[in-house]
Design an enzyme around this catalytic site. Structure first.
Site, PDB file in Angstrom:
ATOM      1  N   ASP A 261      -9.839  -4.622  -5.720  1.00 10.44           N
ATOM      2  CA  ASP A 261      -9.259  -3.862  -4.614  1.00 10.44           C
ATOM      3  C   ASP A 261      -9.961  -2.509  -4.534  1.00 10.44           C
ATOM      4  O   ASP A 261      -9.840  -1.690  -5.446  1.00 10.44           O
ATOM      5  CB  ASP A 261      -7.751  -3.675  -4.828  1.00 10.44           C
ATOM      6  CG  ASP A 261      -7.080  -2.966  -3.654  1.00 10.44           C
ATOM      7  OD1 ASP A 261      -7.799  -2.416  -2.794  1.00 10.44           O
ATOM      8  OD2 ASP A 261      -5.832  -2.972  -3.603  1.00 10.44           O
TER       9      ASP A 261
ATOM     10  N   HIS B 124      -7.631  -5.408  -0.248  1.00 10.00           N
ATOM     11  CA  HIS B 124      -6.434  -4.586  -0.379  1.00 10.00           C
ATOM     12  C   HIS B 124      -5.203  -5.289   0.196  1.00 10.00           C
ATOM     13  O   HIS B 124      -4.098  -4.770   0.096  1.00 10.00           O
ATOM     14  CB  HIS B 124      -6.681  -3.255   0.359  1.00 10.00           C
ATOM     15  CG  HIS B 124      -5.608  -2.242   0.167  1.00 10.00           C
ATOM     16  ND1 HIS B 124      -5.179  -1.826  -1.082  1.00 10.00           N
ATOM     17  CD2 HIS B 124      -4.869  -1.543   1.069  1.00 10.00           C
ATOM     18  CE1 HIS B 124      -4.235  -0.919  -0.929  1.00 10.00           C
ATOM     19  NE2 HIS B 124      -4.016  -0.727   0.359  1.00 10.00           N
TER      20      HIS B 124
ATOM     21  N   SER C 166       0.830  -1.198   0.000  1.00 11.25           N
ATOM     22  CA  SER C 166       0.000   0.000   0.000  1.00 11.25           C
ATOM     23  C   SER C 166       0.875   1.262   0.000  1.00 11.25           C
ATOM     24  O   SER C 166       1.748   1.394  -0.844  1.00 11.25           O
ATOM     25  CB  SER C 166      -0.933  -0.072   1.212  1.00 11.25           C
ATOM     26  OG  SER C 166      -1.936   0.886   1.120  1.00 11.25           O
TER      27      SER C 166
END
Lengths: 433, 272
Positions: free
Chosen positions: B222, B250, B98
């Site tokens: 996602d 995610h 991320s």
């Protein structure tokens, strides 16, 4: 329990698991591991305003959340559920079909198969509208308190900064004050003779007491040669203090010295000074002074003194015979009238005699007992002192001034001239300040 | 064990083949290094696996918090470089999840000599839509405010009273691990700063600085980093490889750990 009672209980009891699931007082949701909705109860459908067909197999749990809730779900809820197998009491908001929002508390459990492998997720959702409203109140109260705390802290910091600034300003002021005092001290010295000249057959001493180290005083004195063994002297007091008084004092001193050189009669010198001041200071800027001026001419083993005075306290004669008396020489304030009047007085100083000139700082000082010192008190003081030399006189009067402490609130100038007693020899003049 | 400041500050842990190449795993916004636990066993067979918690997350030292420093991704990248320097890591394969994918880009730009390759797991260089350029990040600024509200409503395992106990006992990790939700427990104020820094940053311009072999690892579904974003990152880094995992959510390292580890190992095999 009898049969009738049992029948009544059966009628009331939840005999249908189906009904219990569908109309439970909470939402039920079963999802696949990827969040796809597999089963949902009627309660939740009613809350959301969706038909079953809208959701089952078509939406994921996260799709029912607000966008912010989705972010939270992805970053916190789903990872924790995956790692722990369960998660409980998470506050989220559902978004209903009509766009309205419903705060809920969510609990999820991962259902595993016999081999321990995760199969699906079971979720219950409780209506949390009241609870959320309460929490928002708490949160608002906390933020309010925090803000108040922050404001108080800021105010404290501001006060501290102001204090530091004041401290800095005070230090600057202290430095400025020290500089000013230095300037005042230098100027003050420039208005007085650096040292009294040596006068053959005469004992001379002086003292100057400034009332303030911050302000230039207006008292002055001088002793100077007039030629042919004669000497001139004066002592006086300018009204006011500060730079203007200092300028005037300087002017008076040089005017008098010049006037004495032209005509050594003290009356003439004071008249000349009166004219100069009267013409120089007019209208609003009225300035005046008091002064006592005189000449000293050697006569036998003593000296003849001629005095003239303009509004000044009389000179004190401390006799060799142990007596003390004022030498009255009357006259008008200098610088006020066009035609001043001065009445001179002449006396003979004999060996052992000392004459004290002073300004009214001495006679008008406030004594510790309360009333002001006075000419009467001074003459008694002189009588106790006499016979006495010039230096011892100045020394004694200095002690007297010190005894007044705070009561001595004006500048004070002292000048003592005396004929040494027989056998005492000639002594040097001395000035102190 | 390391007794040096940064190791304590960032709760650095080392596992796997100590003579192997270095895989530095960096968690994203939300939880801590435990996010990697399902892929660590596979990676540990080949790599010396180094993990850590960002200051403000997991069992990092809360006294090291500095709001100004951690209000910019550069502050987090600085910490990564400090860890590399302290452990003297070279030829590093940086695996960032991320927001950490972008932290890795910044760190590699700062000291390129330390990094051999980059694995960007579910990356996004900008989460907010940019109308001016037609860029679709998927979110608006108001959405981020909503997230901050959720953070404020859920303290998870964090409590002001417990934090010192957890943080003050690095030698007794079970104290922290036993607490429910502790993987994602953070001081809410620090979490809010990290959230803002994560979701309001725009690092698109930094992608061009990447020169090392790079794997972009995205999920097919996602909500936070949708596929157009993965494609954007892939296109912006010349020579990068894009792998789309058949995974939802995610966090593929949790929802599809085998596929995630396999993709990383395959990439590592070809990238060297």
């Amino acid at each position: 329990m009898d049969e009738a009672q049992q029948a009544q209980f059966f009628a009331l009891l939840e005999d249908s698991a189906e009904d219990l699931y569908e109309h439970a007082p909470c939402g039920y949701l079963s999802t696949l591991l990827d969040g796809q909705i597999a089963k949902v109860n009627t309660t939740l459908l009613e809350w959301l305003g969706y038909e079953r067909a809208h959701l089952v197999g078509r939406k994921r749990f996260a799709d029912l959340l607000t966008v912010g809730g989705k972010l939270y779900h992805e970053t916190h809820f789903a990872p924790l559920l995956a790692m722990q197998g369960q998660i409980s009491g998470i506050a989220l908001e559902l978004q209903a079909a009509d766009g309205s929002r419903l705060p809920v508390l969510v609990t999820s459990v991962v259902k595993t198969g016999g081999d321990g492998q995760p199969l699906m997720i079971r979720t219950t959702l409780f209506d949390a509208r009241d609870r959320r409203a309460y929490e928002k109140e708490l949160l608002r109260a906390r933020k309010h308190a925090e803000q108040a705390g922050a404001e108080a802290e800021a105010a404290g910091a501001e006060a501290e900064a102001a204090r530091a600034e004041a401290e800095a300003a005070h230090q600057v002021a202290e430095v400025e004050r020290a500089r000013l005092q230095e300037v005042v001290a230098i100027l003050q010295k420039s208005l007085l003779p650096p040292a009294l000249p040596k006068v053959s057959g005469l004992d001379a001493a002086a003292h100057y007491h400034p009332a303030s180290v911050d302000e230039i005083g207006g008292d002055f004195y001088d002793l100077f040669a007039l030629g042919q063994g004669r000497w001139g002297f004066f002592l006086g007091d300018v009204c006011g203090k500060g730079p203007e008084a200092a300028a005037l004092t300087s002017m008076i001193r040089y005017t008098l010295r010049a006037a004495f050189l032209v005509d050594s009669a003290p009356i003439r010198a004071l008249t000349t000074l009166n004219t100069a001041m009267y013409e120089h200071y007019t209208g609003e800027d009225l300035r005046f002074c008091t002064a006592i001026a005189g000449t000293l001419v050697p006569t036998g083993d003593g000296a003849t003194v001629t005095l003239a005075s303009g509004g000044h306290p009389p000179a004190l004669l401390l006799g060799a015979d142990g007596t003390a008396a004022y030498l009255q020489s009357r006259g008008t304030l200098i610088g006020v009238l066009t035609k001043p009047r001065f009445t001179p007085v002449t006396t003979l100083l004999r060996p052992g005699d000392t004459m004290l000139l002073y300004t009214d700082g001495l006679t008008e000082a406030r004594t510790k007992a309360g009333p002001r010192y006075s000419e009467e008190a001074l003459v008694s003081f002189g009588a106790a002192l006499a016979p006495v030399g010039a230096r011892a006189t100045i020394s004694a009067v200095k002690d007297l001034l010190e005894s007044f402490g705070e009561g001595l609130d004006d500048d004070t100038a002292l000048l003592a001239l005396g004929i040494p007693a027989h056998g005492a020899g000639v002594t040097e003049g001395a000035a102190s300040s | 064990m390391f007794d040096m400041a940064t190791s304590d500050r960032n709760n650095v842990t080392v596992t796997g083949r100590l003579d192997g190449p270095v895989a530095l795993l960096a968690h994203g916004f939300g939880c801590d290094q435990h996010m990697w636990r399902l892929v660590v066993p596979a990676l540990a067979e080949r790599f010396r696996v180094v993990m850590f918690d960002y200051v403000g997350s997991g069992k990092s030292d809360p006294s090291a918090w500095d709001q100004e420093r951690y209000s910019s991704l550069d502050g987090y990248a600085d910490d990564v470089l400090t860890i590399c320097a302290e452990l003297d890591l070279t030829e590093v394969m940086f695996v960032g999840h991320s927001v950490s994918a972008m932290v890795g880009v910044l760190a590699a730009a700062g000291q390129p000599q330390r990094f051999a390759s980059l694995v960007m797991v579910a990356p996004s260089p900008r989460y907010i839509d940019d109308e001016a350029t037609g860029y679709v990040g998927g979110f608006t600024a108001a959405d981020i405010d909503e997230l901050l509200e959720s953070l404020e409503s859920n303290y998870l395992g964090w409590s002001g009273a417990m934090a010192p106990v957890i943080m003050g006992n690095p030698d007794r990790p079970e104290l922290g691990e036993e607490l429910n939700n502790s993987f994602c427990a953070t001081d809410p104020d620090m979490a809010a700063v990290f959230a803002r820094t994560t979701f309001l940053s725009d690092s698109r311009a930094d992608l061009a600085s990447v020169t090392v072999p790079t794997l972009v690892l995205e999920c097919s579904q996602d909500a936070i980093a949708p596929r157009p974003v993965g494609a954007y990152v892939h296109a912006a880094i010349p020579g990068s490889r894009l792998v789309t995992l058949d995974a939802t959510g995610h966090c593929p390292q949790l929802s599809a750990p085998e596929a995630t580890a396999r993709a990383i190992l395959e990439f590592a095999g070809t990238a060297r």
